[in-house]
Write an enzyme that holds these catalytic residues in place. Structure first.
Site, PDB file in Angstrom:
ATOM      1  N   ARG A 241     -52.143   4.967  17.777  1.00  0.00           N
ATOM      2  CA  ARG A 241     -52.918   3.729  17.921  1.00  0.00           C
ATOM      3  C   ARG A 241     -54.422   3.958  17.675  1.00  0.00           C
ATOM      4  O   ARG A 241     -55.260   3.381  18.358  1.00  0.00           O
ATOM      5  CB  ARG A 241     -52.675   3.123  19.307  1.00  0.00           C
ATOM      6  CG  ARG A 241     -52.553   1.600  19.206  1.00  0.00           C
ATOM      7  CD  ARG A 241     -52.035   0.964  20.451  1.00  0.00           C
ATOM      8  NE  ARG A 241     -50.628   1.320  20.683  1.00  0.00           N
ATOM      9  CZ  ARG A 241     -49.766   0.583  21.368  1.00  0.00           C
ATOM     10  NH1 ARG A 241     -50.156  -0.561  21.890  1.00  0.00           N
ATOM     11  NH2 ARG A 241     -48.523   0.966  21.535  1.00  0.00           N
TER      12      ARG A 241
ATOM     13  N   ARG B  44     -57.188  -2.071  19.466  1.00  0.00           N
ATOM     14  CA  ARG B  44     -58.086  -2.956  20.211  1.00  0.00           C
ATOM     15  C   ARG B  44     -59.364  -2.304  20.738  1.00  0.00           C
ATOM     16  O   ARG B  44     -60.283  -2.993  21.147  1.00  0.00           O
ATOM     17  CB  ARG B  44     -57.314  -3.602  21.369  1.00  0.00           C
ATOM     18  CG  ARG B  44     -56.524  -4.833  20.932  1.00  0.00           C
ATOM     19  CD  ARG B  44     -56.201  -5.718  22.113  1.00  0.00           C
ATOM     20  NE  ARG B  44     -55.131  -5.140  22.932  1.00  0.00           N
ATOM     21  CZ  ARG B  44     -54.951  -5.417  24.216  1.00  0.00           C
ATOM     22  NH1 ARG B  44     -55.781  -6.231  24.849  1.00  0.00           N
ATOM     23  NH2 ARG B  44     -53.950  -4.867  24.880  1.00  0.00           N
TER      24      ARG B  44
END
Lengths: 342, 342
Positions: free
Chosen positions: B23, B27
């Site tokens: 990841r 975000r």
């Protein structure tokens, strides 16, 4: 005569493997669900008569070898005045989470006879009713208690708690030490009232790397179990997702190490070493499986522990609410039969 | 010249430890959050230009040694027509969960060039832009995919999925086999388009006991990795809470086993054995700690793997949204410096 359960905890010879279940009193029971329609979980903990009724129910229904005080790990935290509630389908929620050293003052020392007289009262009542069946005292571990206080509720990443641990180790340790006092005082009162063993539920320690566990939590747990030793009742130390922590947990000083189902019990026993008993480790979800599957898995565990002193049969975590009571009754039977023959 | 990352995956000699982050596009990046204001996660996966931009961003910003295709494990499931959406703060939610053999028909064989042409297109575009930096292909593992299909969304106990596994092993296996086809076809298309390695995210296998994993999942994974072998790119197999499963996972046939932070990397490497490379294993929450703490933990991992052929540095799970980008940049530097000197 020392009970079968206590003998297994202290690695004495036993004629068969004792068995009990974490959360053996709980939502899977129609009787419990009925009581919960009128009373909250924490209300039950504070009402000795109802607590006794709920604690005894599974002993009578399932024929398990030990009772465990019906309780919640947050009971002594509320008893010292922290505003905490159990929110349905969420878990414990703390009104004002702990974030700074100023919050330490909110955790005063527990005086069990004044702050939570209902606990000792329930224990005495339960012990009187149980007869020969031993009662296990119940408390949360300091790290797990801290997780609710710091995160404010259940968490997935524990980033606030870990953040505190890494950013302000002094405050983190001061918090854990206060919670260690709480755990010890809470359990001491239960032992004094007649509990025959004490289990520390440190459910969420498995979120830590072994290095962080050893550095930040193990010393506190060694202190907890050293202090509990003087009570002369066996101690049990349990957490989930601990397959990588077992060697360290075995150094805590607890007599019994509880393991979840994510590790083979023979492997877990090897890593815990012969000086500690082991408790576990059937997957709780397995109780929703056909009887043949349950029997096979239970027998595999019993056989793997045959010849090892100190095994208490249990699930790897609490009974799931969807569990049919009949499956637990059957499991008790299977463990008895399989271990008796050996 | 084979890339540093691929050489580490295949246990060849390397001049330093390669590093990337699960990841690494996500975000925690202001640029990503800005894109997500106008596009959903799955929309990005279906738009090659945006997917390329998002995939490349961390490579440029952090200087990691590998890119990973920005994707979601549900992409190929949606591509064959299953109604599935990603709900903010919940995760993948399946409109009609899979519960019976009749549902098997809803999982037809994936034809990548027709069902998801945007995947190969994005891979080709990214590979062209990356130059010497290798791209890792991305897919979910059959068990983890099945968990969403059967549970209908994220789960804590996986009781429906496990229930199916124990009550109807035939149907469970048929479902896993269809998902294995999906995984293999999805990854084959990515390798054909230029991916230099392939990672299977089987995130939730850690909910299984080692016995259940070996019996119900490992044979399917062995089939998956056997079929991927013909592509001649290294394969990585990752899950969390797998400290008790590592020996079994090492038998899957994957070239690299990814491990979370709940086990010491030296212990994990011992259990995986010398025939497989290892990827991991820093606690992602540690990136919220002071730099000194991050550096110490990263160095401990690099040093523990010194002398072992086949280590790829990574976190034990995905980057947390709260992570400061600067901490990741610093971590890349630390791993480089620490491993270069050896």
């Amino acid at each position: 005569m020392t009970s079968l359960f206590v003998r297994a905890c202290t690695r004495q010879e036993v004629e068969r493997t004792p068995v009990w279940f974490m959360r053996q009193a709980g939502r899977y029971q129609p009787e419990y669900r009925k009581i919960r329609q009128r009373l909250g979980l924490l209300e039950i903990c504070e009402m000795p008569d109802v607590c006794t009724e709920v604690t005894l129910l599974p002993v009578r229904q399932l024929g398990v070898d030990a009772a465990i005080l019906f309780s919640d790990i947050t009971v002594p935290i509320r008893a010292v005045g922290v505003d905490l509630s159990i929110v349905e389908n969420v878990g414990p929620v703390v009104a004002e989470p702990f974030r700074s050293s100023g919050d330490l003052g909110r955790l005063r020392r527990l005086v069990p006879e004044e702050d939570e007289p209902y606990v000792a009262r329930a224990v005495r009542q339960i012990v009187a009713e149980l007869g020969d069946v031993p009662l296990i005292g119940f408390a949360g571990g300091p790290f797990t208690l801290a997780s609710y206080l710091v995160e404010g509720g259940p968490s997935r990443s524990y980033r606030r708690l870990k953040g505190l641990m890494w950013q302000d180790a002094g405050l983190f340790h001061a918090l854990l030490e206060r919670l260690a006092d709480l755990t010890v005082d809470h359990l001491t009162a239960q032992a004094a009232a007649g509990a025959a063993a004490l289990q520390v539920f440190d459910s969420w320690i498995g979120c830590l790397s072994p290095g962080d566990y050893r550095r930040h939590v193990l010393p506190v747990m060694q202190d907890v179990f050293r202090r509990l030793q003087s009570l002369s009742v066996p101690t049990i130390y349990f957490g989930v997702e601990t397959a990588g922590l077992l060697e360290a947990m075995a150094q805590s000083g607890a007599d019994v190490i509880g393991v979840d189902w994510r590790v083979e019990i023979a492997e877990a026993a090897r890593r815990i070493g012969p000086a500690r008993a082991i408790q576990g480790n059937l997957d709780p979800a397995l109780l929703l499986a056909p009887e043949g599957e349950i029997a096979q898995a239970a027998r595999t565990i019993v056989r793997a522990m045959r010849g090892r002193r100190g095994h208490v049969f249990n699930l790897g975590h609490g009974v799931l609410p969807e569990t049919p009571p009949q499956a637990l009754r059957k499991l008790v039977e299977i463990v008895r039969q399989e271990s008796q023959g050996a």
